[in-house]
Design a protein around this motif. Structure first.
Motif, mmCIF file in Angstrom:
data_model
loop_
_atom_site.group_PDB
_atom_site.id
_atom_site.type_symbol
_atom_site.label_atom_id
_atom_site.label_comp_id
_atom_site.label_asym_id
_atom_site.label_seq_id
_atom_site.Cartn_x
_atom_site.Cartn_y
_atom_site.Cartn_z
ATOM 1 N N GLU A 93 -89.715 -19.157 -8.707
ATOM 2 C CA GLU A 93 -88.796 -20.059 -9.374
ATOM 3 C C GLU A 93 -88.111 -20.927 -8.323
ATOM 4 O OE1 GLU A 93 -85.414 -18.988 -12.303
ATOM 5 O OE2 GLU A 93 -87.148 -17.649 -12.694
ATOM 6 N N GLY A 94 -87.941 -22.178 -8.675
ATOM 7 C CA GLY A 94 -87.239 -23.062 -7.743
ATOM 8 C C GLY A 94 -88.134 -23.671 -6.666
ATOM 9 N N ASP A 95 -89.434 -23.402 -6.719
ATOM 10 C CA ASP A 95 -90.346 -24.041 -5.751
ATOM 11 C C ASP A 95 -90.293 -25.552 -5.932
ATOM 12 O OD1 ASP A 95 -91.248 -21.780 -4.584
ATOM 13 O OD2 ASP A 95 -93.101 -21.620 -5.750
ATOM 14 N N SER A 96 -90.232 -26.263 -4.818
ATOM 15 C CA SER A 96 -90.172 -27.721 -4.961
ATOM 16 C C SER A 96 -91.575 -28.309 -5.024
ATOM 17 C CB SER A 96 -89.400 -28.323 -3.799
ATOM 18 O OG SER A 96 -90.044 -27.986 -2.605
ATOM 19 N N HIS A 97 -92.551 -27.557 -4.567
ATOM 20 C CA HIS A 97 -93.917 -28.033 -4.709
ATOM 21 C C HIS A 97 -94.794 -26.922 -5.272
ATOM 22 C CE1 HIS A 97 -93.345 -26.285 -0.759
ATOM 23 N NE2 HIS A 97 -94.636 -26.052 -0.685
ATOM 24 N N ASN A 98 -95.978 -27.331 -5.711
ATOM 25 C CA ASN A 98 -96.846 -26.379 -6.399
ATOM 26 C C ASN A 98 -97.487 -25.394 -5.414
ATOM 27 O OD1 ASN A 98 -98.505 -25.232 -8.313
ATOM 28 N ND2 ASN A 98 -100.148 -26.722 -7.916
ATOM 29 N N ILE A 99 -97.265 -24.114 -5.640
ATOM 30 C CA ILE A 99 -97.915 -23.101 -4.801
ATOM 31 C C ILE A 99 -98.958 -22.382 -5.660
ATOM 32 C CG2 ILE A 99 -97.560 -21.090 -3.307
ATOM 33 C CD1 ILE A 99 -95.599 -22.808 -2.173
ATOM 34 N N PRO A 100 -100.225 -22.702 -5.462
ATOM 35 C CA PRO A 100 -101.264 -22.100 -6.313
ATOM 36 C C PRO A 100 -101.425 -20.606 -6.039
ATOM 37 C CG PRO A 100 -102.234 -23.551 -4.645
ATOM 38 C CD PRO A 100 -100.763 -23.638 -4.474
ATOM 39 N N PRO A 101 -102.046 -19.896 -6.990
ATOM 40 C CA PRO A 101 -102.288 -18.466 -6.769
ATOM 41 C C PRO A 101 -103.159 -18.260 -5.528
ATOM 42 C CG PRO A 101 -102.868 -19.105 -9.011
ATOM 43 C CD PRO A 101 -102.568 -20.369 -8.272
ATOM 44 N N ILE A 102 -103.009 -17.127 -4.899
ATOM 45 C CA ILE A 102 -103.820 -16.827 -3.722
ATOM 46 C C ILE A 102 -105.094 -16.118 -4.193
ATOM 47 C CG2 ILE A 102 -102.562 -14.650 -3.318
ATOM 48 C CD1 ILE A 102 -102.967 -15.042 -0.337
ATOM 49 N N ILE A 103 -106.224 -16.539 -3.641
ATOM 50 C CA ILE A 103 -107.498 -15.921 -4.038
ATOM 51 C C ILE A 103 -107.805 -14.776 -3.080
ATOM 52 C CG2 ILE A 103 -109.943 -16.326 -4.524
ATOM 53 C CD1 ILE A 103 -109.312 -19.293 -4.799
ATOM 54 N N LYS B 72 -99.745 -26.859 11.732
ATOM 55 C CA LYS B 72 -98.871 -26.887 10.549
ATOM 56 C C LYS B 72 -99.621 -27.243 9.268
ATOM 57 C CE LYS B 72 -97.091 -31.580 11.137
ATOM 58 N NZ LYS B 72 -96.064 -32.388 11.728
ATOM 59 N N ARG B 73 -100.836 -27.783 9.413
ATOM 60 C CA ARG B 73 -101.599 -28.082 8.202
ATOM 61 C C ARG B 73 -102.021 -26.812 7.461
ATOM 62 N NH1 ARG B 73 -105.166 -32.488 11.305
ATOM 63 N NH2 ARG B 73 -104.774 -30.921 12.902
ATOM 64 N N GLN B 74 -101.824 -25.661 8.101
ATOM 65 C CA GLN B 74 -102.136 -24.394 7.426
ATOM 66 C C GLN B 74 -100.895 -23.770 6.791
ATOM 67 O OE1 GLN B 74 -104.651 -21.634 9.565
ATOM 68 N NE2 GLN B 74 -105.803 -23.255 10.554
ATOM 69 N N SER B 75 -99.817 -24.536 6.661
ATOM 70 C CA SER B 75 -98.571 -23.909 6.210
ATOM 71 C C SER B 75 -98.669 -23.366 4.780
ATOM 72 C CB SER B 75 -97.389 -24.870 6.354
ATOM 73 O OG SER B 75 -97.564 -25.942 5.492
ATOM 74 N N LEU B 76 -99.393 -24.061 3.917
ATOM 75 C CA LEU B 76 -99.500 -23.565 2.531
ATOM 76 C C LEU B 76 -100.231 -22.214 2.502
ATOM 77 C CD1 LEU B 76 -99.190 -23.873 -0.534
ATOM 78 C CD2 LEU B 76 -101.328 -25.172 -0.559
ATOM 79 N N HIS B 77 -101.284 -22.132 3.263
ATOM 80 C CA HIS B 77 -102.034 -20.869 3.349
ATOM 81 C C HIS B 77 -101.095 -19.722 3.740
ATOM 82 C CE1 HIS B 77 -104.912 -17.865 4.846
ATOM 83 N NE2 HIS B 77 -104.267 -17.900 6.006
ATOM 84 N N PHE B 78 -100.287 -19.954 4.771
ATOM 85 C CA PHE B 78 -99.414 -18.865 5.232
ATOM 86 C C PHE B 78 -98.293 -18.578 4.243
ATOM 87 C CE2 PHE B 78 -101.656 -19.609 9.199
ATOM 88 C CZ PHE B 78 -101.932 -18.301 9.545
ATOM 89 N N GLU B 79 -97.795 -19.624 3.604
ATOM 90 C CA GLU B 79 -96.779 -19.406 2.569
ATOM 91 C C GLU B 79 -97.336 -18.447 1.507
ATOM 92 O OE1 GLU B 79 -93.516 -21.189 2.369
ATOM 93 O OE2 GLU B 79 -93.327 -19.394 1.135
ATOM 94 N N CYS C 173 -97.451 -13.205 -0.837
ATOM 95 C CA CYS C 173 -98.283 -12.176 -1.438
ATOM 96 C C CYS C 173 -98.005 -10.819 -0.784
ATOM 97 C CB CYS C 173 -99.744 -12.566 -1.290
ATOM 98 S SG CYS C 173 -100.854 -11.352 -1.958
ATOM 99 N N ALA C 174 -97.869 -10.811 0.542
ATOM 100 C CA ALA C 174 -97.613 -9.548 1.246
ATOM 101 C C ALA C 174 -96.295 -8.930 0.781
ATOM 102 C CB ALA C 174 -97.581 -9.791 2.752
ATOM 103 N N LYS C 175 -95.305 -9.776 0.538
ATOM 104 C CA LYS C 175 -93.993 -9.275 0.088
ATOM 105 C C LYS C 175 -94.060 -8.827 -1.370
ATOM 106 C CE LYS C 175 -91.378 -9.974 3.695
ATOM 107 N NZ LYS C 175 -90.678 -8.919 4.379
ATOM 108 N N LYS C 176 -94.663 -9.683 -2.207
ATOM 109 C CA LYS C 176 -94.697 -9.397 -3.630
ATOM 110 C C LYS C 176 -95.433 -8.087 -3.925
ATOM 111 C CE LYS C 176 -96.323 -11.184 -8.046
ATOM 112 N NZ LYS C 176 -96.880 -12.322 -8.784
ATOM 113 N N THR C 177 -96.515 -7.853 -3.191
ATOM 114 C CA THR C 177 -97.326 -6.670 -3.444
ATOM 115 C C THR C 177 -96.815 -5.466 -2.654
ATOM 116 O OG1 THR C 177 -98.789 -7.252 -1.624
ATOM 117 C CG2 THR C 177 -99.412 -8.049 -3.795
ATOM 118 N N LYS C 178 -95.716 -5.672 -1.928
ATOM 119 C CA LYS C 178 -95.095 -4.622 -1.112
ATOM 120 C C LYS C 178 -96.033 -4.082 -0.024
ATOM 121 C CE LYS C 178 -91.604 -3.283 -4.422
ATOM 122 N NZ LYS C 178 -91.991 -4.067 -5.606
ATOM 123 N N ILE C 179 -97.035 -4.885 0.325
ATOM 124 C CA ILE C 179 -97.832 -4.529 1.508
ATOM 125 C C ILE C 179 -96.880 -4.563 2.702
ATOM 126 C CG2 ILE C 179 -99.600 -5.425 3.099
ATOM 127 C CD1 ILE C 179 -101.262 -6.167 0.660
#
Ligand code: ARG
Length: 588
Positions: free
Chosen positions: A304-314, A350-357, A362-368
């Motif tokens: 919530e509150g994302d200013s840009h679209n963050i697609p699901p991680i595959i 820095k062009r890989q910033s979305l990937h790392f985001e 994902c690591a936090k959400k899944t409690k890895i």
């Protein structure tokens, strides 16, 4: 050692307490107006809002308490309620003497050391290193050294790209060139040769050929993907070939990184987490984190509150293949298991910033990763040519890192003093070190996130804000100490006396801020701030040097005092360039 501004903040803060205000209003910082004073405290202005009193009244109450304090030469109020501070020269001299005795020139090690993994370098095996990789290596090395210097347990990992499509491409090209090799025989169950079927030079020619063909031919591309997939599924022949590619390539990479004075503690890569992917997927499945989308398994990471679209991680493609995101997630899994890090710092384009985001979320959400593990993404900008476009060779191709290094060393060679009697070997050694300093400092002195223009002429100049200028200052001080017969006393201090000139005092003040600068640069992951500091320090020293006749000074105490000051400056500069991964030649 306690930082000087901390010491001052403490004293001024205590005065705020005594007058009935909160201590932190007494925070002192370096002055914005060095022409007026050395330090300032703006706390009376902020306190005035809270305590509903005029700032000048508060400031005057504080001054009343502090005007006789032995730290201050002068303390006065200015404007609406600023407090201007000058410290006594003797306080400054004592501080510098303590710095000289300290092995880290006054930088204190943290009392809560963290385990920090720095993921940098990121070379891809089988592909030659290109200039883009210089930033990852140079910035990462500095970040690693700075955190380590402050007492953290730091582990540098090169995180090789050794599991991706480029391997499939090399395999497919090898098959075209040498179909008779046993690696390609189906159901082969003999031993594979121990010697690789190619040299590094051949390998570096195989990849570009394969890449060009695959890009122009869909069928070949499909075949490369298939090779990659089969490799990842454990095809024996391809695994054997992959090991050859890795051996040959890593051997070469080690030499190149060594010559750059970049040293990794771990030579792990994407492939090393392969063995954990299975259990990680199991974990994600059992806890229902993934869902199916167009056949692939994905996890939502938008918040919530994302200013840009963050697609699901595959996590897994529909054919079961893993991706860059899968290996990065599994690498976190592996690192937690093997090193229990408090922090992982990634130094990547820095062009890989979305990937790392996506990966971090994902690591936090899944409690890895639990809340005790933090991630820092240091995304660097592009190194551009003078035309403002990514740096290229004259012919327009991608410049290889080794060629770039050669160019800059040649440029330095032309500038070295031909009058001095250097042997051929010495001059090449000097050019190698000074050339690297030009390259590294030219990079590090820019704010990490910004693109910058790679300008050989400017970077290799011996004047201005450049690596060679800093090295030249160090070498000059060393030669002064040598001439004065003071080298042996390098770390021994003769009590520093009060400064004789404005320039001398400025140099002393600058030196006293070393620990503050290192801490700031480290915790902000900003090597450019340390560059700024050593540039200012070098200028301050050179002004002092031109205004004082050190060697011919007849008053021995005075002379010794200046030599101590020179030797401390040298030590601070040497420590700093070492933190930046820059080596100093003996002479230049
Ligand atoms: N090999 C990658 C590249 O060349 C960089 C790797 C960065 N680190 C990571 N954990 N993904 O783009």
């Amino acid at each position: 050692m306690e930082k000087l501004i901390k010491m001052l903040s403490n004293t001024v803060g205590d005065a705020f307490i005594k007058c009935g205000y909160e201590k932190n209003f007494g925070n002192v910082s370096a002055s914005d107006r060095p022409d007026l004073c050395q330090f300032q405290c703006n706390g009376a202005l902020s306190a005035s809002k809270k305590y509903k009193k005029s700032p000048i009244r508060i400031a005057n109450e504080i001054l009343e308490l502090l005007k006789k304090n032995s730290l201050f030469e002068s303390i006065s109020s200015a404007g609406p309620g600023f407090i201007n501070i000058n410290i006594k020269d003797s306080v400054l001299a004592d501080y510098l003497n303590n710095m000289s005795r300290d092995s880290k020139c006054g930088c204190a090690e943290t009392d809560k050391p963290l385990t920090i993994i720095v993921d940098y370098g990121g070379a891809n095996v089988a592909k030659p290193l290109h200039v883009g990789h210089i930033r990852a290596a140079v910035i990462g090395e500095a970040i690693k050294r700075m955190h380590r210097f402050l007492g953290n347990n730091v582990i540098g990992d090169v995180h090789l790209g050794d599991w991706g499509l480029q391997i499939g491409m090399v395999i497919s090209e090898l098959k075209r060139r040498m179909p008779e090799l046993p690696y390609f025989i189906e159901n082969y169950d003999g031993e594979y040769p121990i010697t690789p079927p190619f040299t590094i030079d051949e390998l570096e020619n195989i990849y570009p050929a394969a890449n060009a063909l695959a890009k122009s031919n869909d069928e070949v591309m499909e075949e490369c993907r298939k090779f990659t997939f089969d490799l990842q599924m454990g095809n024996r022949g391809y695994i054997a070939l992959w090991k050859h590619i890795l051996d040959v390539s890593v051997n070469d990479l080690k030499k190149i990184y060594d010559s750059l004075n970049v040293h990794f503690d771990l030579w792990l890569g994407e492939s090393d987490c392969e063995k954990y992917i299975g259990e990680m997927i199991e974990y994600l499945k059992t806890n229902n984190y993934m869902y199916e989308s167009n056949g692939a398994l994905v996890i939502d990471v938008a918040e919530e509150g994302d200013s840009h679209n963050i697609p699901p991680i595959i996590i897994l493609k529909s054919n079961g293949a893993t991706l860059y995101s899968t290996t990065d997630l599994a690498t976190i899994w592996q690192r937690i298991r093997d090193y229990e890090p408090d922090k992982i710092i990634y130094v990547v384009d820095k062009r890989q910033s979305l990937h790392f985001e996506q990966v971090f979320r994902c690591a936090k959400k899944t409690k890895i990763a639990d809340e005790n593990l933090s991630f820092d993404f240091i995304g660097f900008g592009t190194m551009n040519g003078k035309d403002g476009k990514p740096f290229k060779t004259r012919e327009g191709g991608v410049m290889r890192l080794q060629d770039l290094i050669k160019n800059i060393q040649n440029s330095v060679l032309k500038k070295l003093d031909s009058d001095k009697e250097f042997s051929e070997q010495e001059i090449n050694n000097i050019a190698a070190k000074v050339g690297l300093s030009a390259l590294k400092y030219g990079d590090l002195s820019n704010q990490v996130t910004k693109d910058y223009i790679f300008d050989i002429e400017k970077f290799s100049s011996f004047e201005g804000n450049t690596g060679p200028y800093i090295l030249y200052t160090i070498v000059r001080i060393k030669s002064i100490l040598k001439k004065a017969g003071a080298e042996k006393n390098y770390c021994v201090t003769h009590l520093m006396h009060e400064p004789k000139s404005l320039y001398e005092r400025e140099l002393m003040l600058k030196l006293s801020k070393f620990n503050d600068s290192v801490e700031y640069s480290t915790y902000e992951n900003a090597p450019n701030k340390l560059c700024e500091y050593i540039y200012d320090l070098s200028n301050a020293y050179n002004r002092f040097y031109h205004s004082s006749k050190i060697i011919s000074e007849s008053d021995i105490e005075q002379r010794n005092s200046w030599l101590s000051l020179s030797s401390l400056t040298c030590k601070v500069l040497e420590t700093s360039v070492d933190l930046l991964g820059i080596e100093v030649p003996e002479r230049m």
